[in-house]
Structure formats: C-alpha cells, structure tokens
Design an enzyme around this catalytic site. Structure first.
Site, PDB file in Angstrom:
ATOM      1  N   ARG A   1       6.472  18.866  -9.008  1.00 19.44           N
ATOM      2  CA  ARG A   1       5.019  18.873  -9.302  1.00 19.44           C
ATOM      3  C   ARG A   1       4.627  17.882 -10.387  1.00 19.44           C
ATOM      4  NH1 ARG A   1       6.082  24.129  -8.741  1.00 19.44           N
ATOM      5  NH2 ARG A   1       5.442  24.995  -6.732  1.00 19.44           N
TER       6      ARG A   1
ATOM      7  N   LYS B   1      -3.400   4.606  -8.793  1.00 18.28           N
ATOM      8  CA  LYS B   1      -3.244   4.940  -7.371  1.00 18.28           C
ATOM      9  C   LYS B   1      -1.784   4.742  -6.950  1.00 18.28           C
ATOM     10  CE  LYS B   1      -6.261   2.866  -4.722  1.00 18.28           C
ATOM     11  NZ  LYS B   1      -7.443   2.364  -3.983  1.00 18.28           N
TER      12      LYS B   1
ATOM     13  N   GLU C   1      -5.302 -12.222  -5.896  1.00 21.76           N
ATOM     14  CA  GLU C   1      -5.925 -11.093  -6.597  1.00 21.76           C
ATOM     15  C   GLU C   1      -6.468 -11.545  -7.959  1.00 21.76           C
ATOM     16  OE1 GLU C   1      -6.309  -8.457  -4.862  1.00 21.76           O
ATOM     17  OE2 GLU C   1      -4.630  -8.335  -3.445  1.00 21.76           O
TER      18      GLU C   1
ATOM     19  N   LYS D   1      -9.644  -5.549 -14.041  1.00 24.16           N
ATOM     20  CA  LYS D   1      -9.352  -4.332 -13.285  1.00 24.16           C
ATOM     21  C   LYS D   1      -9.485  -3.116 -14.196  1.00 24.16           C
ATOM     22  CE  LYS D   1      -6.889  -1.850  -9.912  1.00 24.16           C
ATOM     23  NZ  LYS D   1      -5.989  -1.779  -8.789  1.00 24.16           N
TER      24      LYS D   1
ATOM     25  N   GLU E   1     -12.092   6.497  -7.883  1.00 22.88           N
ATOM     26  CA  GLU E   1     -12.583   5.725  -6.762  1.00 22.88           C
ATOM     27  C   GLU E   1     -13.732   6.387  -6.032  1.00 22.88           C
ATOM     28  OE1 GLU E   1      -9.658   4.620  -3.788  1.00 22.88           O
ATOM     29  OE2 GLU E   1     -10.512   2.619  -3.773  1.00 22.88           O
TER      30      GLU E   1
ATOM     31  N   ARG F   1     -15.436   1.325  -8.164  1.00 24.54           N
ATOM     32  CA  ARG F   1     -14.165   0.713  -7.774  1.00 24.54           C
ATOM     33  C   ARG F   1     -14.268  -0.069  -6.481  1.00 24.54           C
ATOM     34  NH1 ARG F   1      -8.107   3.204  -8.484  1.00 24.54           N
ATOM     35  NH2 ARG F   1      -8.477   3.981 -10.557  1.00 24.54           N
TER      36      ARG F   1
ATOM     37  N   ASN G   1     -12.761  -4.183  -3.714  1.00 25.75           N
ATOM     38  CA  ASN G   1     -12.517  -4.502  -2.305  1.00 25.75           C
ATOM     39  C   ASN G   1     -13.068  -5.862  -1.899  1.00 25.75           C
ATOM     40  OD1 ASN G   1     -11.017  -2.354  -1.377  1.00 25.75           O
ATOM     41  ND2 ASN G   1     -12.839  -1.060  -1.268  1.00 25.75           N
TER      42      ASN G   1
ATOM     43  N   HIS H   1     -11.409  -7.758   0.756  1.00 27.19           N
ATOM     44  CA  HIS H   1     -10.424  -6.882   1.380  1.00 27.19           C
ATOM     45  C   HIS H   1     -10.890  -6.283   2.702  1.00 27.19           C
ATOM     46  CE1 HIS H   1      -8.169  -7.482  -2.219  1.00 27.19           C
ATOM     47  NE2 HIS H   1      -7.210  -6.643  -1.848  1.00 27.19           N
TER      48      HIS H   1
ATOM     49  N   HIS I   1      -8.095  -6.884   5.137  1.00 27.54           N
ATOM     50  CA  HIS I   1      -7.325  -5.843   5.819  1.00 27.54           C
ATOM     51  C   HIS I   1      -7.363  -6.028   7.330  1.00 27.54           C
ATOM     52  CE1 HIS I   1      -7.682  -3.080   2.085  1.00 27.54           C
ATOM     53  NE2 HIS I   1      -6.509  -3.680   2.112  1.00 27.54           N
TER      54      HIS I   1
ATOM     55  N   HIS J   1      -0.417 -10.077   2.517  1.00 30.22           N
ATOM     56  CA  HIS J   1      -1.641  -9.485   1.968  1.00 30.22           C
ATOM     57  C   HIS J   1      -2.455 -10.505   1.157  1.00 30.22           C
ATOM     58  CE1 HIS J   1      -4.335  -6.483   0.286  1.00 30.22           C
ATOM     59  NE2 HIS J   1      -4.056  -6.947  -0.917  1.00 30.22           N
TER      60      HIS J   1
HETATM   61  N1  LIG Z   1      -1.708   1.167  -6.114  1.00 30.14           N
HETATM   62  C1  LIG Z   1      -2.636   0.237  -6.031  1.00 30.14           C
HETATM   63  O1  LIG Z   1      -3.712   0.353  -6.616  1.00 30.14           O
HETATM   64  C2  LIG Z   1      -2.351  -0.995  -5.234  1.00 30.14           C
HETATM   65  C3  LIG Z   1      -3.178  -2.103  -5.348  1.00 30.14           C
HETATM   66  C4  LIG Z   1      -2.845  -3.259  -4.653  1.00 30.14           C
HETATM   67  C5  LIG Z   1      -1.718  -3.286  -3.846  1.00 30.14           C
HETATM   68  N2  LIG Z   1      -0.943  -2.172  -3.744  1.00 30.14           N
HETATM   69  C6  LIG Z   1       0.261  -2.170  -2.915  1.00 30.14           C
HETATM   70  O2  LIG Z   1       1.168  -3.135  -3.432  1.00 30.14           O
HETATM   71  C7  LIG Z   1       2.050  -3.531  -2.384  1.00 30.14           C
HETATM   72  C8  LIG Z   1       2.282  -5.010  -2.469  1.00 30.14           C
HETATM   73  O3  LIG Z   1       2.906  -5.315  -3.693  1.00 30.14           O
HETATM   74  P1  LIG Z   1       3.709  -6.679  -3.904  1.00 30.14           P
HETATM   75  O4  LIG Z   1       2.904  -7.799  -3.419  1.00 30.14           O
HETATM   76  O5  LIG Z   1       4.163  -6.661  -5.295  1.00 30.14           O
HETATM   77  O6  LIG Z   1       4.900  -6.546  -2.853  1.00 30.14           O
HETATM   78  P2  LIG Z   1       6.433  -6.058  -2.965  1.00 30.14           P
HETATM   79  O7  LIG Z   1       6.573  -4.926  -3.886  1.00 30.14           O
HETATM   80  O8  LIG Z   1       6.871  -5.885  -1.573  1.00 30.14           O
HETATM   81  O9  LIG Z   1       7.169  -7.319  -3.601  1.00 30.14           O
HETATM   82  C9  LIG Z   1       7.256  -8.502  -2.856  1.00 30.14           C
HETATM   83  C10 LIG Z   1       8.702  -8.982  -2.718  1.00 30.14           C
HETATM   84  O10 LIG Z   1       9.120  -9.577  -3.930  1.00 30.14           O
HETATM   85  C11 LIG Z   1      10.332  -8.994  -4.382  1.00 30.14           C
HETATM   86  N3  LIG Z   1      10.256  -9.057  -5.828  1.00 30.14           N
HETATM   87  C12 LIG Z   1       9.455  -8.346  -6.639  1.00 30.14           C
HETATM   88  N4  LIG Z   1       9.565  -8.753  -7.906  1.00 30.14           N
HETATM   89  C13 LIG Z   1      10.481  -9.740  -7.925  1.00 30.14           C
HETATM   90  C14 LIG Z   1      11.033 -10.562  -8.943  1.00 30.14           C
HETATM   91  N5  LIG Z   1      10.586 -10.501 -10.206  1.00 30.14           N
HETATM   92  N6  LIG Z   1      11.983 -11.452  -8.596  1.00 30.14           N
HETATM   93  C15 LIG Z   1      12.379 -11.554  -7.303  1.00 30.14           C
HETATM   94  N7  LIG Z   1      11.880 -10.826  -6.299  1.00 30.14           N
HETATM   95  C16 LIG Z   1      10.943  -9.931  -6.597  1.00 30.14           C
HETATM   96  C17 LIG Z   1      10.339  -7.627  -3.788  1.00 30.14           C
HETATM   97  O11 LIG Z   1      11.643  -7.143  -3.669  1.00 30.14           O
HETATM   98  C18 LIG Z   1       9.701  -7.879  -2.439  1.00 30.14           C
HETATM   99  O12 LIG Z   1      10.663  -8.371  -1.545  1.00 30.14           O
HETATM  100  C19 LIG Z   1       1.421  -3.066  -1.087  1.00 30.14           C
HETATM  101  O13 LIG Z   1       2.165  -1.981  -0.587  1.00 30.14           O
HETATM  102  C20 LIG Z   1       0.033  -2.604  -1.507  1.00 30.14           C
HETATM  103  O14 LIG Z   1      -0.449  -1.540  -0.715  1.00 30.14           O
HETATM  104  C21 LIG Z   1      -1.231  -1.046  -4.426  1.00 30.14           C
HETATM  105 ZN   LIG Z   2      -5.233  -6.605  -2.636  1.00 26.67          ZN
END
Ligand SMILES: NC(=O)c1ccc[n+]([C@@H]2O[C@H](COP(=O)([O-])OP(=O)(O)OC[C@H]3O[C@@H](n4cnc5c(N)ncnc54)[C@H](O)[C@@H]3O)[C@@H](O)[C@H]2O)c1
Ligand SMILES: [Zn+2]
Length: 558
Positions: A301, A323, A365, A414, A424, A428, A432, A435, A439, A451
């Site tokens: 929990r 989030k 972003e 942000k 949200e 917030r 988007n 986006h 998306h 993305h």
């Molecule tokens: N929670 C939120 O508010 C929010 C907001 C935006 C996006 N997201 C989520 O974030 C995700 C995308 O995140 P991302 O773009 O970081 O992708 P990711 O976490 O998949 O990272 C991208 C790639 O880079 C590699 N990597 C990461 N850091 C590294 C480093 N320092 N050196 C070498 N390799 C590295 C990872 O292993 C992966 O293969 C999506 O799932 C999306 O839905 C969440």
């Molecule tokens: Zn985004």
C-alpha cells in the site's frame, strides 16, 4: 590551482564589488576585464568607445578573454557584453563556472546613476526604458549562465550565495509543492553518489532500473548489492545501513512497461524482505520511473519513492508531477496512480551515455515547455546549438553547464503547471500541447515513431491549427517548424500515415472531454490557449497540410 569563477551580467549588477569580495573569500586573485582594458589602453571605457569605436573595444575584450582563459584560480568580473560573444563565452566558460548577476532595472539605474556619463550604453533620454529594453534583448543570452539575483541583497550576501553554490557543487534545487507536502528536484552533476544522503534514506531500500541504465549508472548510487542480478561495482565509502541494497533490473523499453514487470518487481522486493519502511529508488528513463513509481505506490500500500531520471525526457517531464503507471494491451498508461517522490535527482552527467536520438527526442518536450510558458527558454533553444552528441557532455564543462540551466528552466515550467493542478483536473491540460496530434501519430504508426518525434510533429500541427483558427500570427507555424528542424526534430507527418486514420485516432485519445476534442493552441511563443470548439474540418485540413517529408526524417525504432 582551482578553476576560475566568472561573473557576468548587466551593468550595475555589482560584478566588480561582488567579485572582489568573492576573491577575498576564496583566497584568489581578482581581475576585472574593463579595468584591465582601461589600464592597457591608458584611457577610460567611454573614451575608447568615443575615440576607437565599439568594434575596437570588443576586439580588446576578446584579447583579454583569450588571455584569461589560459589562467586559473581567478575570479573574473567581465564587462556586461563580454560573455555574450560566443567565442569569449566558450573560452572563459571552459575554465570555470559562470554566474550571471541580475538586478531590477530600478536598482540598476540607482547603482549606475552616479556614473551614468561613464556608461556609453546609457547615455541619452529615458534611461529606464533603455535598461528594460536591453535586459529584454539579452535575457536569452544571459539565461545560459547560472543566475544570481542581487536586488535586495548586499554585495557580501551575494558573494555568500555564490560561495554556497560553489560548495554545493553548483547543484540547483527546484522545490515542488503538492497537496501532501513538497519535494526538491535537484539538477546538477555527479549527483547519483549523493542520492542516499540527499534523500535521507536511513532504512532499507531497493534500486529499480533497466538493463541498459543499470550497468552504466547503478553503481554510482554507492550501495552494495546482496545477491541480486547486478554485480557490485560501487566504489567509495559504504555508508552503514545502506549496504546490501538490491538492484532490481527490468528489461529496457516501453513494451516492458506492463503489469507483468510490476509483478516481477513486487517479487524482487518481497525476496529482499523489504517492508513498509523501504524506499524504492528509480534509476532510468520515463519507463523505469513510471513502473517503479507505480510499484512504490502500491507495494504494501505504498513505500517511499526517489526518482533518478537518466533521460532528458524523464528529467524535464515524466519525473515531475507524480503520475506513475503502466500500459495495458489496449493502450498506454491505462493503469496508474499518483505517487509523489521524496526527491528527484537529475544528474546531467548521466546524460552523456544517452543515445543521441533519445536526447533529441527529449528536446521536443523542452521545446514544448518553451512554447507553453517560457519565451526565453525557446529563444535559448534557437540561439544555441542543441543538436549535439551527448557524449560531448562527458568532457565539455560549458556544455554541461548550459544544459543544466536549460533543464532547470524546462523543469520550472512543468513544476508551475503541476503545482496549480496536482491531480490533472484542469490547467495540466496545457501540457498536452502537441500531444493530441502526437499520440495519434504514435498510435497510427504502430509506435514505430518515437514519442518525442511524434510530439514535434504534433507541435507543428498545433501551430498550423492555431494559425488556421486565427489564434496566432500566420508566420508562427513557420517559426515553430524552423525551430524544431534546428533541434533535429521532424515537423512534418510522414505521408504514409493516413490523415483520416490520424483523425480517428485523436477521437479515441483518453484526454477527450465530454465527447469533444480539446486542443491546446499557441497564441505566441510562451502563450497558449485551450479550445474545446475546434471544428473537425479544421483539424482534417491541418492533417492534410502538415504531411510531407521534410528533413530530418523521423528515425524509426528498431
Ligand atoms: N509520468 C509522467 O508524467 C510521464 C510524462 C511523460 C512521459 N512519460 C512516460 O515516459 C516514457 C518515456 O520515457 P523515456 O523517453 O525516458 O524512455 P525510456 O525510459 O524507454 O528510455 C529510453 C531508452 O534510453 C535508455 N536510457 C535511459 N537513460 C539512459 C542513459 N543515461 N544512458 C543510456 N541509455 C539510457 C533506456 O534504457 C531506454 O532504452 C513513456 O512510457 C511515457 O509514457 C510519463
Ligand atoms: Zn510527451
């Protein structure tokens, strides 16, 4: 011999006074570039301007900058424009941290008032308007340096602030308030080894990472593992109570952002015997952060949570706002929870190992945050070269410092939005921007388009829609497209993606409200508006219009 410390900023911000005090505090030599020029020329700055012209003065500044770049252990107060020259900035910025002193225009006028005749740039009528105008025009150029506000502070206090920043290794802490309290986002270099102390972890903990990031960075958190899947390569002193911390490694990639992964991580935590007093430390990109956050929100929990984002996207976007969640076969992020971290530690040095296209994708972003609320951030994106190989970060100090101030600025945008709307329910939605289109592009391409690239296309499309609906000037879409291209991001949607399919996909986006599509539109750089009444025909027209292959073509995920 230690590095130099460089002070820049507008006239009247106290560079010389503060610089002298700082040099005394640090026990090093003080140099004022204007004084040096005056001494060598044998006449005042105003006389040099009058008799030799500004160009000659700038040439003298460049000579001094090159000369001082060959020395160390100095505190250097620079003329107000010296560091705005890219060559001077590169030369001096490589020798140590650069602080930009700032002050309110009225303070600037009071401080320089007595010697206004010696200040060629301020001669003439309406000096206050002139100061405001110059500050506005230099805002983006100064914003790359570490800001230090001097209004309301005595020079001794300003020097003290700089001493403290140096002692804290120039880390920048950005507080984020939320309904349950607050946490700091710390942005800096080589922060990972300090995470246990900074987060105040004194009980059991586990690191959750992925199989790409873990081997590169997990050891830096300086915790000893105990029989889990990663060998212990941690170095330095082990802190009592922090040894034996397991590293739980998930496979990298969005396709592992699933409940199955969550279940395996629960098992890992149970195997390690972690109870409700445990802390989950997420180390990785947005995928790891979202999964580990969901695990932290739900394991027993809820346990404490610390985020160490290692992608640009995770630093400026996914790590802020609480989030968390995972994907289901039917769609992305369909299961989740709000889980606020205790600390976010964004280590700029960790970005040096990031693949270049992940870095570029994260810039989408950053650009979005500039377009939403920060014209100076956007100007910095346009004024500097951000299409970089992240490996350069490993040995280019000025580049790391530039990126740190950029990331911190993007985080603040942000932060301001999520503080206003923690769950949200309204504001917030501005996040988007780009986006709704983005998306749809991701979905219709079967997630073959990254993305960040889809968001870039979405930002361009949003700009075109804004222009079509008369929300912005007709030239804004070109400005946005050119800006994205500069960052190495695509601004056109590949023709193989059918506009009708994209339009249909937008309708199924979960951000839809009461059956109507909501669009975040751009009125100007840094100024947006949300509209619920956008006619479908206008959206279709934009989708037709933004098709095309303009360089750079989007790269496809393997
Ligand atoms: N929670 C939120 O508010 C929010 C907001 C935006 C996006 N997201 C989520 O974030 C995700 C995308 O995140 P991302 O773009 O970081 O992708 P990711 O976490 O998949 O990272 C991208 C790639 O880079 C590699 N990597 C990461 N850091 C590294 C480093 N320092 N050196 C070498 N390799 C590295 C990872 O292993 C992966 O293969 C999506 O799932 C999306 O839905 C969440
Ligand atoms: Zn985004």
């Amino acid at each position: 011999m230690h590095d130099n410390v460089i002070l820049t900023g507008f006239m009247g911000t106290g560079k010389t006074t503060v610089g002298r005090l700082l040099a005394a505090r640090l026990g090093c030599e003080f140099v004022d570039t204007d004084d040096l020029i005056v001494a060598r020329a044998g006449r005042s700055v105003a006389d040099i301007f009058r008799e030799e012209g500004e160009t000659r003065f700038r040439a003298r500044e460049a000579e001094i900058a090159a000369e001082l770049a060959g020395r160390r252990g100095l505190v250097v107060a620079t003329g107000g424009r010296l560091m705005l020259d890219p060559d001077n900035a590169a030369a001096l910025g490589a020798t140590g941290p650069v602080f930009c002193l700032s002050a309110e225009p009225t303070d600037i006028l009071t401080r320089v008032g007595a010697e206004a005749d010696k200040r060629p740039l301020l001669s003439g009528d309406a000096p206050e308007a002139r100061v405001r105008d110059l500050l506005h025009r230099r805002a983006a150029a100064y914003a790359r340096f570490r800001p230090v506000e001097t209004s309301g502070r005595a020079p001794e206090e300003v020097a003290e602030v700089i001493v403290a920043l140096l002692a804290a290794n120039l880390h920048e802490s950005i507080p984020v308030r939320h309904p349950g309290g607050s946490y700091d986002v710390v942005v800096g270099e080589n922060l990972l080894s300090d995470v246990p102390r900074a987060a105040g972890i004194d009980g059991p903990a586990a690191i959750i990472t992925d199989d790409r990031v873990g081997p590169l960075h997990a050891a830096k958190i300086r915790m000893r593992k105990s029989g889990f899947n990663e060998p212990d390569t941690g170095s330095g002193p082990q802190k009592p109570g922090l040894s034996g911390v397991p590293i739980l490694t998930m496979p990298a990639g969005e396709r592992h952002k699933t409940l199955d992964t969550v279940r395996e991580l629960y098992d890992g935590l149970l195997d390690a015997g972690l109870g409700r007093d445990a802390t989950v430390i997420a180390l990785g990109g947005g995928v790891v952060g979202d999964v580990a956050g969901f695990v932290a929100a739900t394991y027993l929990r809820g346990v404490d949570f610390v985020l160490c984002p290692t992608t640009l996207l995770a630093m400026v976007d996914s790590s802020i706002g609480g989030k968390t969640g995972v994907d289901l076969p039917r769609g992305k992020n369909l299961v989740g929870a709000f889980k606020q971290p205790r600390l976010v530690s964004a280590d700029i040095a960790a970005l040096a190992t990031l693949p270049a296209d992940e870095f570029t994708a994260g810039m989408a972003e950053v650009a979005k945050h500039g377009l939403i609320a920060d014209p100076v951030l956007w100007q910095r994106l346009m004024a500097e070269e951000w299409r970089i190989d992240p490996r350069r970060l490993a040995n280019e100090r000025l580049l790391r410092a530039d990126l740190q101030t950029l990331v911190a600025r993007a985080i603040r945008v942000k932060r301001d939005v999520v503080e206003e709307d923690p769950y949200e329910s309204g504001r917030r939605a501005v996040l988007n921007l780009g986006h709704t289109f983005g998306h749809a592009v991701e979905q219709v391409s079967g997630y073959a388009i990254r993305h960040g690239e889809a968001v870039a296309m979405g930002l361009a499309a949003a700009a075109h829609l804004s222009a079509a609906l008369g929300e912005c000037s007709p030239s804004l879409p070109d400005q946005v497209e050119a800006g994205l291209a500069r960052l190495g991001l695509p601004a056109r949607i590949p023709p193989m993606l059918d506009p009708a399919a994209l339009h249909a996909a937008m309708g199924s986006d979960k951000k839809k409200k009461a059956g109507r599509l909501r669009f975040v539109l751009i009125r100007d750089i840094g100024d947006i508006v949300i509209r619920d009444d956008v006619p479908a025909a206008a959206v279709m027209a934009v989708l037709e219009r933004v098709r095309g292959d303009i360089a750079p073509a989007p790269s496809l995920r393997e």
